[in-house]
Write a protein that holds these residues in place. Structure first.
Motif, PDB file in Angstrom:
ATOM      1  N   TYR A  34       0.750  -1.223  -0.103  1.00  0.00           N
ATOM      2  CA  TYR A  34      -0.032  -0.118  -0.062  1.00  0.00           C
ATOM      3  C   TYR A  34       0.805   1.200  -0.067  1.00  0.00           C
ATOM      4  CZ  TYR A  34      -4.390  -2.784   0.254  1.00  0.00           C
ATOM      5  OH  TYR A  34      -5.303  -3.447  -0.052  1.00  0.00           O
ATOM      6  N   ARG A  35       2.053   1.358   0.702  1.00  0.00           N
ATOM      7  CA  ARG A  35       2.910   2.335   0.621  1.00  0.00           C
ATOM      8  C   ARG A  35       3.203   2.591  -0.874  1.00  0.00           C
ATOM      9  NH1 ARG A  35       5.040   0.691   5.594  1.00  0.00           N
ATOM     10  NH2 ARG A  35       6.861  -0.635   4.557  1.00  0.00           N
ATOM     11  N   ILE A  36       3.614   1.567  -1.596  1.00  0.00           N
ATOM     12  CA  ILE A  36       3.927   1.875  -2.799  1.00  0.00           C
ATOM     13  C   ILE A  36       2.830   2.273  -3.863  1.00  0.00           C
ATOM     14  CG2 ILE A  36       4.748   0.393  -5.111  1.00  0.00           C
ATOM     15  CD1 ILE A  36       6.440  -1.330  -3.213  1.00  0.00           C
ATOM     16  N   ALA A  37       1.847   1.699  -3.680  1.00  0.00           N
ATOM     17  CA  ALA A  37       0.502   1.850  -4.343  1.00  0.00           C
ATOM     18  C   ALA A  37       0.124   3.331  -4.344  1.00  0.00           C
ATOM     19  CB  ALA A  37      -0.717   0.870  -4.415  1.00  0.00           C
ATOM     20  N   GLU A  38       0.234   3.792  -3.067  1.00  0.00           N
ATOM     21  CA  GLU A  38      -0.250   5.148  -2.605  1.00  0.00           C
ATOM     22  C   GLU A  38       0.772   6.157  -3.114  1.00  0.00           C
ATOM     23  OE1 GLU A  38      -0.831   5.155   1.619  1.00  0.00           O
ATOM     24  OE2 GLU A  38      -2.621   4.084   1.262  1.00  0.00           O
ATOM     25  N   ASN A  39       2.068   5.909  -3.357  1.00  0.00           N
ATOM     26  CA  ASN A  39       2.846   6.839  -3.647  1.00  0.00           C
ATOM     27  C   ASN A  39       3.659   6.732  -4.924  1.00  0.00           C
ATOM     28  OD1 ASN A  39       3.325   8.355  -0.989  1.00  0.00           O
ATOM     29  ND2 ASN A  39       3.646   6.322  -0.408  1.00  0.00           N
ATOM     30  N   LEU A  40       3.470   5.910  -5.888  1.00  0.00           N
ATOM     31  CA  LEU A  40       3.869   5.677  -6.925  1.00  0.00           C
ATOM     32  C   LEU A  40       3.340   6.889  -8.118  1.00  0.00           C
ATOM     33  CD1 LEU A  40       6.225   4.416  -8.703  1.00  0.00           C
ATOM     34  CD2 LEU A  40       4.481   2.447  -9.044  1.00  0.00           C
ATOM     35  N   ARG A  41       2.255   6.744  -8.137  1.00  0.00           N
ATOM     36  CA  ARG A  41       1.384   7.707  -9.007  1.00  0.00           C
ATOM     37  C   ARG A  41       2.016   9.188  -8.802  1.00  0.00           C
ATOM     38  NH1 ARG A  41      -1.549   7.201 -12.988  1.00  0.00           N
ATOM     39  NH2 ARG A  41      -2.094   5.107 -12.400  1.00  0.00           N
ATOM     40  N   PRO A  42       1.905   9.596  -7.316  1.00  0.00           N
ATOM     41  CA  PRO A  42       2.303  10.888  -7.281  1.00  0.00           C
ATOM     42  C   PRO A  42       3.856  11.265  -7.622  1.00  0.00           C
ATOM     43  CG  PRO A  42       1.132  10.035  -5.204  1.00  0.00           C
ATOM     44  CD  PRO A  42       1.292   8.970  -6.138  1.00  0.00           C
ATOM     45  N   LEU A  43       4.724  10.331  -7.575  1.00  0.00           N
ATOM     46  CA  LEU A  43       6.099  10.292  -7.558  1.00  0.00           C
ATOM     47  C   LEU A  43       6.066  10.557  -9.237  1.00  0.00           C
ATOM     48  CD1 LEU A  43       9.160  10.399  -7.483  1.00  0.00           C
ATOM     49  CD2 LEU A  43       9.092   7.880  -7.482  1.00  0.00           C
ATOM     50  N   VAL A  44       5.437   9.836  -9.927  1.00  0.00           N
ATOM     51  CA  VAL A  44       5.358   9.865 -11.410  1.00  0.00           C
ATOM     52  C   VAL A  44       5.093  11.146 -11.797  1.00  0.00           C
ATOM     53  CG1 VAL A  44       4.052   9.078 -13.667  1.00  0.00           C
ATOM     54  CG2 VAL A  44       5.089   7.305 -12.097  1.00  0.00           C
ATOM     55  N   ASN A  45       3.884  11.618 -11.321  1.00  0.00           N
ATOM     56  CA  ASN A  45       3.424  12.990 -11.746  1.00  0.00           C
ATOM     57  C   ASN A  45       4.413  14.188 -11.172  1.00  0.00           C
ATOM     58  OD1 ASN A  45       1.134  11.928 -12.720  1.00  0.00           O
ATOM     59  ND2 ASN A  45      -0.104  12.233 -10.833  1.00  0.00           N
ATOM     60  N   ALA A  46       5.045  14.162  -9.918  1.00  0.00           N
ATOM     61  CA  ALA A  46       5.909  15.059  -9.505  1.00  0.00           C
ATOM     62  C   ALA A  46       7.110  15.186 -10.608  1.00  0.00           C
ATOM     63  CB  ALA A  46       6.457  14.687  -8.150  1.00  0.00           C
ATOM     64  N   LEU A  47       7.709  14.133 -10.939  1.00  0.00           N
ATOM     65  CA  LEU A  47       8.776  13.931 -12.057  1.00  0.00           C
ATOM     66  C   LEU A  47       8.591  14.707 -13.240  1.00  0.00           C
ATOM     67  CD1 LEU A  47      10.011  10.346 -11.305  1.00  0.00           C
ATOM     68  CD2 LEU A  47      11.405  12.507 -10.910  1.00  0.00           C
ATOM     69  N   GLU A  48       7.349  14.335 -13.659  1.00  0.00           N
ATOM     70  CA  GLU A  48       6.934  15.098 -14.981  1.00  0.00           C
ATOM     71  C   GLU A  48       6.788  16.675 -14.922  1.00  0.00           C
ATOM     72  OE1 GLU A  48       3.618  14.358 -18.448  1.00  0.00           O
ATOM     73  OE2 GLU A  48       3.032  14.044 -16.498  1.00  0.00           O
ATOM     74  N   ILE A  49       6.137  17.117 -13.653  1.00  0.00           N
ATOM     75  CA  ILE A  49       5.996  18.326 -13.651  1.00  0.00           C
ATOM     76  C   ILE A  49       7.396  19.219 -13.225  1.00  0.00           C
ATOM     77  CG2 ILE A  49       4.995  20.075 -11.469  1.00  0.00           C
ATOM     78  CD1 ILE A  49       2.405  18.070 -11.216  1.00  0.00           C
ATOM     79  N   ALA A  50       8.113  18.375 -12.560  1.00  0.00           N
ATOM     80  CA  ALA A  50       9.573  18.818 -12.278  1.00  0.00           C
ATOM     81  C   ALA A  50      10.366  19.116 -13.554  1.00  0.00           C
ATOM     82  CB  ALA A  50      10.336  18.083 -11.130  1.00  0.00           C
ATOM     83  N   ASP A  51      10.141  18.262 -14.416  1.00  0.00           N
ATOM     84  CA  ASP A  51      10.785  18.418 -15.859  1.00  0.00           C
ATOM     85  C   ASP A  51      10.351  19.471 -16.415  1.00  0.00           C
ATOM     86  OD1 ASP A  51      12.373  16.913 -17.935  1.00  0.00           O
ATOM     87  OD2 ASP A  51      10.454  17.405 -18.990  1.00  0.00           O
ATOM     88  N   LEU A  52       9.022  19.728 -16.531  1.00  0.00           N
ATOM     89  CA  LEU A  52       8.458  20.802 -17.198  1.00  0.00           C
ATOM     90  C   LEU A  52       8.847  22.022 -16.497  1.00  0.00           C
ATOM     91  CD1 LEU A  52       4.630  19.652 -17.559  1.00  0.00           C
ATOM     92  CD2 LEU A  52       6.530  19.806 -19.247  1.00  0.00           C
ATOM     93  N   ASP A  53       8.723  22.309 -15.208  1.00  0.00           N
ATOM     94  CA  ASP A  53       9.162  23.396 -14.494  1.00  0.00           C
ATOM     95  C   ASP A  53      10.702  23.759 -14.605  1.00  0.00           C
ATOM     96  OD1 ASP A  53       6.753  23.628 -13.247  1.00  0.00           O
ATOM     97  OD2 ASP A  53       7.424  22.780 -11.221  1.00  0.00           O
ATOM     98  N   HIS A  54      11.428  22.734 -15.101  1.00  0.00           N
ATOM     99  CA  HIS A  54      12.771  22.914 -15.099  1.00  0.00           C
ATOM    100  C   HIS A  54      13.129  23.804 -16.551  1.00  0.00           C
ATOM    101  CE1 HIS A  54      17.121  22.286 -14.952  1.00  0.00           C
ATOM    102  NE2 HIS A  54      17.257  21.133 -15.804  1.00  0.00           N
ATOM    103  N   GLY A  55      12.066  23.330 -17.446  1.00  0.00           N
ATOM    104  CA  GLY A  55      12.238  24.063 -18.786  1.00  0.00           C
ATOM    105  C   GLY A  55      13.281  23.206 -19.697  1.00  0.00           C
ATOM    106  N   GLY A  56      13.187  23.784 -21.022  1.00  0.00           N
ATOM    107  CA  GLY A  56      14.254  23.126 -22.137  1.00  0.00           C
ATOM    108  C   GLY A  56      13.590  21.995 -22.502  1.00  0.00           C
TER     109      GLY A  56
END
Length: 84
Positions: A34-56
């Motif tokens: 359940y820790r993995i299931a609850e946290n994996l999707r937020p990690l996926v989304n956060a990495l994508e957003i961080a990449d967008l915020d980083h630009g380029g």
């Protein structure tokens, strides 16, 4: 999403193992899952957003995002959540 026949067979094979398993071990597996299931999707989304915020152009953050997307797909293939 409904399980296919292969997934149903795997779930049926897992269910008695968990029923007969030491309670501490079963709880440890359940909590870890359940820790993995609850946290994996937020990690996926956060990495994508961080990449967008980083630009380029797409960089290492997006590469990591794709790796964790694959993990998310694998988690979706698992029947463990249905058994737990």
């Amino acid at each position: 999403m409904p399980m296919n026949e292969t997934q149903k067979a795997r779930a049926e094979a897992l269910a008695p193992l968990f029923r007969n398993m030491d309670a501490h071990t079963a709880q440890e597996i359940r909590e870890s899952y359940y820790r993995i299931a609850e946290n994996l999707r937020p990690l996926v989304n956060a990495l994508e957003i961080a990449d967008l915020d980083h630009g380029g152009p797409a960089g290492p953050l997006l590469e990591e995002h794709y790796i964790f997307c694959e993990l998310l797909e694998k988690l979706d293939e698992s029947v463990l959540g249905a058994v737990l």
